[in-house]
Each structure stands twice: as C-alpha cells, then as structure tokens.
Write a protein that holds these residues in place. Structure first.
Motif, PDB file in Angstrom:
ATOM      1  N   GLU A 325       0.838  -1.191   0.000  1.00  0.00           N
ATOM      2  CA  GLU A 325       0.000   0.000   0.000  1.00  0.00           C
ATOM      3  C   GLU A 325       0.880   1.250   0.000  1.00  0.00           C
ATOM      4  O   GLU A 325       1.634   1.488   0.948  1.00  0.00           O
ATOM      5  N   PRO A 326       0.819   2.066  -1.062  1.00  0.00           N
ATOM      6  CA  PRO A 326       1.666   3.267  -1.100  1.00  0.00           C
ATOM      7  C   PRO A 326       1.523   4.169   0.117  1.00  0.00           C
ATOM      8  O   PRO A 326       2.518   4.737   0.589  1.00  0.00           O
ATOM      9  N   LEU A 327       0.319   4.304   0.667  1.00  0.00           N
ATOM     10  CA  LEU A 327       0.156   5.160   1.840  1.00  0.00           C
ATOM     11  C   LEU A 327       0.975   4.648   3.012  1.00  0.00           C
ATOM     12  O   LEU A 327       1.557   5.438   3.773  1.00  0.00           O
ATOM     13  N   LEU A 328       1.045   3.317   3.183  1.00  0.00           N
ATOM     14  CA  LEU A 328       1.860   2.756   4.258  1.00  0.00           C
ATOM     15  C   LEU A 328       3.342   3.003   4.007  1.00  0.00           C
ATOM     16  O   LEU A 328       4.104   3.269   4.945  1.00  0.00           O
ATOM     17  N   ALA A 329       3.763   2.900   2.752  1.00  0.00           N
ATOM     18  CA  ALA A 329       5.168   3.187   2.435  1.00  0.00           C
ATOM     19  C   ALA A 329       5.469   4.660   2.690  1.00  0.00           C
ATOM     20  O   ALA A 329       6.512   5.004   3.261  1.00  0.00           O
ATOM     21  N   PHE A 330       4.565   5.541   2.261  1.00  0.00           N
ATOM     22  CA  PHE A 330       4.748   6.981   2.488  1.00  0.00           C
ATOM     23  C   PHE A 330       4.832   7.289   3.980  1.00  0.00           C
ATOM     24  O   PHE A 330       5.702   8.037   4.428  1.00  0.00           O
ATOM     25  N   GLU A 331       3.946   6.698   4.759  1.00  0.00           N
ATOM     26  CA  GLU A 331       3.943   6.927   6.206  1.00  0.00           C
ATOM     27  C   GLU A 331       5.251   6.469   6.838  1.00  0.00           C
ATOM     28  O   GLU A 331       5.886   7.216   7.595  1.00  0.00           O
ATOM     29  N   HIS A 332       5.683   5.254   6.501  1.00  0.00           N
ATOM     30  CA  HIS A 332       6.815   4.671   7.223  1.00  0.00           C
ATOM     31  C   HIS A 332       8.169   5.142   6.703  1.00  0.00           C
ATOM     32  O   HIS A 332       9.149   5.152   7.459  1.00  0.00           O
TER      33      HIS A 332
END
Length: 496
Positions: A325-332
C-alpha cells in the motif's frame, strides 16, 4: 455462468470504473438457475466493497446487511430489524439462532433471483464460529427440495479469515461459484479517479495515496492538487493535517488489520522495507530482532496483503519485499520519522524536512514499481515481442569487481518458457529524476554480457530505459534505430 432472462442493469454512473467487477456481480445476482447460489467478495479495507454491494442491491431490489463487531444476539437482532424493514413486516422475526435466520434469508429468493449481501461476514463468524457449517447445511436443505433463487454474497476485509473460510478445507468452498476480489485502482485508473491529467503529478499523488478509492472523497474531502506547483501544499493540507482523516489513516489501517501484540514490530518492519531493506535478513538486521520473529512478522504482513514478496529476476532464491500500500510506504519512509516534529511545528516546515525522503522513495522504489506495472499490464505485446509473464527487480554480482555492489536492473521482463524463470524479454533501468543518456544503455549492455556468460539466452532481449525526466537526443537517435525501448511518463500513462 448461465445467461439470465432478466435484463442485466447497467452500472450506475456514480460507480467509477469497476466495469468488470460490476458485470461479474450482476451476472451472478441475475443468474436464473433454480437453486440458491453463493458468492464471495473480498478485498482490503477502503476499496469500495460496501459501496459497490449497496449499489448492486439497490439496483436489483436486493437485501443488504452490514455486520459489526457485536455478540451473536445483537447481530441477529440487528439483522432481524433490517429484514423486517426490507419485507415491510410489522414486527421483526424472532429467531432462536443462525439456523432460523439463514432459512429466512434464503427464502427471499423464493420468487426471483435476489441478491442478499452479508457484508463484513468475518465479524459474524468471530462470534458465531459455527455459522459456515450452518450455511452449508442450509444450502444442502435447499438443494434437497426447496430450490429458490437466493444469491447470497458474503463479503469481508479480513483477508486471512476470508481465505480460511473459503479455502478447499472449508465447507463453504464447494458451494461458492463466484470469487471476486476488489483491488486498489491501478496507477492509470487512479489518475483518472483523481482527475489528474499531468502524468508527473499523477505519479507523485499515487506515491502518497496509491489507488484506494476512499482516500479521495472520504479522507481528504475531494481536495486534489491544482497542479504540480500545488503538490507540496496539498500534502500539507491533507496527509499532514491533523484535521483530516488521512492524517492517521496509515496508523488506523494497521490497527484494524493486525493484532495488538504484533503492531509495534510490524510498524518497524514496514519502516525497514519502505526505506530499502528489501530482504528478510536485512529487515532482521535493521530491527535487531531474531530471524524467527522477523519471519513471523513479515508473514503476518503478507497474509494481510500489506506486504508483497517476489523472487529476484536473476536469483530466484533471493526473495525481495515491498510495501503493498503506497500510503503505508509513504507513512513509514517519509512521515513516521517526523511525527514528533509535526506535534511541535507547522506542516509546511516539517514537509520541507521530509521532502528529500519522499523524493528518495519515489526515485528508489515507487517509480520502478510503476514501470514494472506498465511492462506487465500496459505495454503493447510488440514492445517486447510477446506478452510478458513477469516483471521484477533483478541483480547479479559484477564478476570484474568481486565484492563490489551488485549490478541491478529495476525492470526485468520475462515471458513464458522452459529455461529458468522464462525467456528474458527485456532488461531495463528506471530513473525518476535523471535525463537518461547512452551511458545508461551501455550499462544495460554490460549487464546483458554478464548474463550471457552465465548461460542466459539474451539473443532476443531488448534493453529499455524508463525515465521521469526524459532522454537525451543521442539516446533518442539510438531508439530510432530500434536498439533500445524508451518509456517516458507520457507512455507510462497512455498519452501516446
């Protein structure tokens, strides 16, 4: 599936894309065979399952029930209330258990094919573990003399539980004849969904929010960047804005998916993968955790669809990891290291510090994955000679410099074949922010020479360069001679 005498309803205009999914659902729901049928719809949270199923039942006069985390008694009471409203009954039915409720639900199809949706079915099973067996028995009773045309759709977001419920060992497996998975929009669909015509801006937005439908309307209230010059401000007023649901979405996503005792390790593992630790061993080293604990954690993330793993294109024993999930990559990779600063400084100042991390993430991983997706799903078959079977990252040791950094290609495309992974169709480099030149092609030619010396058939392999910044005139001239495939943003997004 047999054709139906009932005219299949067109997909309502309010439903974006999902054409294939809609066709499968209405074909199942309108199937006129004189027997009850069972279908399964799954997919990660926020992908629009509920919206699509509510639209389906609305279009066909069906019944929809959205389960919640509740006791069996409360769930049955809510279901009875909803059924009474649907049938215009003066009082809700009084059921002694799920056996009675199931019989009444299937009876809704006595006169015509009727879609009946139990959404978030896993929430019901957690409190009523015998429910799958009860459904199985009810279907068997209907097969024995009460034909009916109920079209029961069981939907859920808990991927591990849905997989177990409908695995080959489950009593429901043999009954279900529709298995539909709602996935995030691909990067081209996401650009259209967000109404973005500029490919560079579309890719940047996709690197933040991916293709999850809920993240446009419900989570940022339809706030879209007005142009590339508005991107930084858009990040600050949406995902970095505590007043927007998007601000804590990555945290809540893991909170809802993963058991509490595993969350801390999972957050750390996602951070490691998002920042470049692409193998299990490197993640374990980064976390300072035993390999067994790391393997269990990574397995849990894969099981929930939050992490993908795939074999290296040249070394099949080397398994590479990436955040799904790109949002999870962006967050982390980008936001999490600056969370404490966000509590003390304004978003503009924090984003100025975090932007280099974001650019690095786009350059090192996200752009390359978009290129692999293009090669596998959107490239014309003539681009590589035949339709590809896989597109992955590949790396080999440099025999001329033992112990040095491996030679890598971000987009290795293979077709079908008996040798190794399949025929080697293309080897490509992906550079987000570099104008690519002949020297990039020369690197690919060196890599192809090494592969040929190792026994790989490279006679039909096409070198490819993927760039978000464009190509030099010299490299364009080589392209005109048919010696290299060049893929820019316009080509990635189907604009030419």
């Amino acid at each position: 599936m047999p054709s139906s005498d009932i005219p299949l309803p067109d997909k309502p205009q309010k439903v974006f894309d999902r054409d294939a999914e809609w066709q499968e659902l209405v074909a199942f729901a309108c199937d006129n065979r004189p027997e009850a049928r069972l279908g399964v719809v799954n997919g990660r949270l926020r992908q629009g399952k509920t919206y699509l199923l509510e639209t389906l039942t609305g279009a066909l006069g069906g019944f929809y029930f959205g389960a919640q985390q509740a006791t069996q008694a409360e769930s049955l009471s809510h279901l009875a209330d909803e059924l009474a409203r649907y049938t215009n009954a003066s009082t809700p039915p009084h059921w002694h258990g799920w056996e009675d409720a199931t019989d009444d639900l299937l009876a809704l199809g006595d006169q015509r094919p009727t879609p009946i949706v139990l959404d978030e079915f896993p929430d019901l099973v957690r409190q009523s573990p015998s429910l799958p067996s009860i459904l199985h028995s009810a279907y068997r009773r209907h097969d024995g003399g009460h034909p009916g045309q109920a079209r029961l759709l069981l939907s859920g977001s808990s991927l591990p539980l849905m997989h177990r419920l409908f695995s080959t060992a489950s009593p429901l497996h043999e009954l279900s004849d529709l298995h539909l998975t709602l996935r995030p929009f691909d990067y081209r669909q996401a650009a259209r969904f967000w109404g973005i015509d500029d490919p560079a801006l579309a890719l940047l937005v996709h690197a933040v929010v991916g293709g999850t439908p809920a993240y446009r309307h419900d989570y940022v209230q339809d706030d879209t960047p007005a142009g590339r010059e508005d991107f930084d401000a858009w990040v600050c007023r949406t995902v970095l804005n505590p007043g927007k649901p998007q601000y804590r979405e990555a945290y809540h996503l893991l909170q809802e998916e993963i058991d509490h005792k595993d969350r801390a390790l999972c957050h750390s593992a996602l951070s490691a993968v998002a920042t470049g630790c692409s193998t299990q061993g490197r993640v374990a080293d980064c976390l300072g955790a035993p390999l067994t604990d790391t393997a269990r954690c990574l397995g849990l993330l894969r099981e929930h669809g939050l992490l993908h793993s795939e074999a290296d294109a040249f070394r099949p024993s080397l398994i590479r990891l990436r955040v799904a999930e790109p949002l999870l990559a962006f967050e982390h990779a980008v936001v999490r290291p600056h969370r404490s600063a966000l509590a003390q400084q304004n978003a503009v100042a924090v984003w100025k510090q975090a932007r280099p991390d974001f650019d690095s993430m786009v350059h090192q991983s996200h752009f390359a994955q978009i290129c692999r997706d293009w090669a596998l799903h959107f490239a014309d078959p003539d681009t590589f000679g035949v339709r590809p079977r896989s597109a992955a990252h590949g790396s080999v040791a440099d025999p001329t410099h033992p112990g040095s950094t491996d030679l890598a290609a971000e987009v290795v495309v293979r077709g079908h074949g008996d040798a190794g992974h399949g025929s080697l169709l293309s080897v490509g480099l992906a550079r987000w922010d570099e104008v690519m030149d002949v020297e990039h092609l020369e690197r690919l030619q060196d890599l192809l020479g090494i592969l040929a010396n190792r026994g790989e058939d490279t006679s039909r392999t096409r070198p490819a360069c993927y760039s978000g910044a464009g190509f030099s005139p010299a490299l364009r001239a080589v392209e005109a001679q048919g010696q290299v495939v060049l893929v820019d943003l316009d080509r990635l997004y189907g604009r030419r």
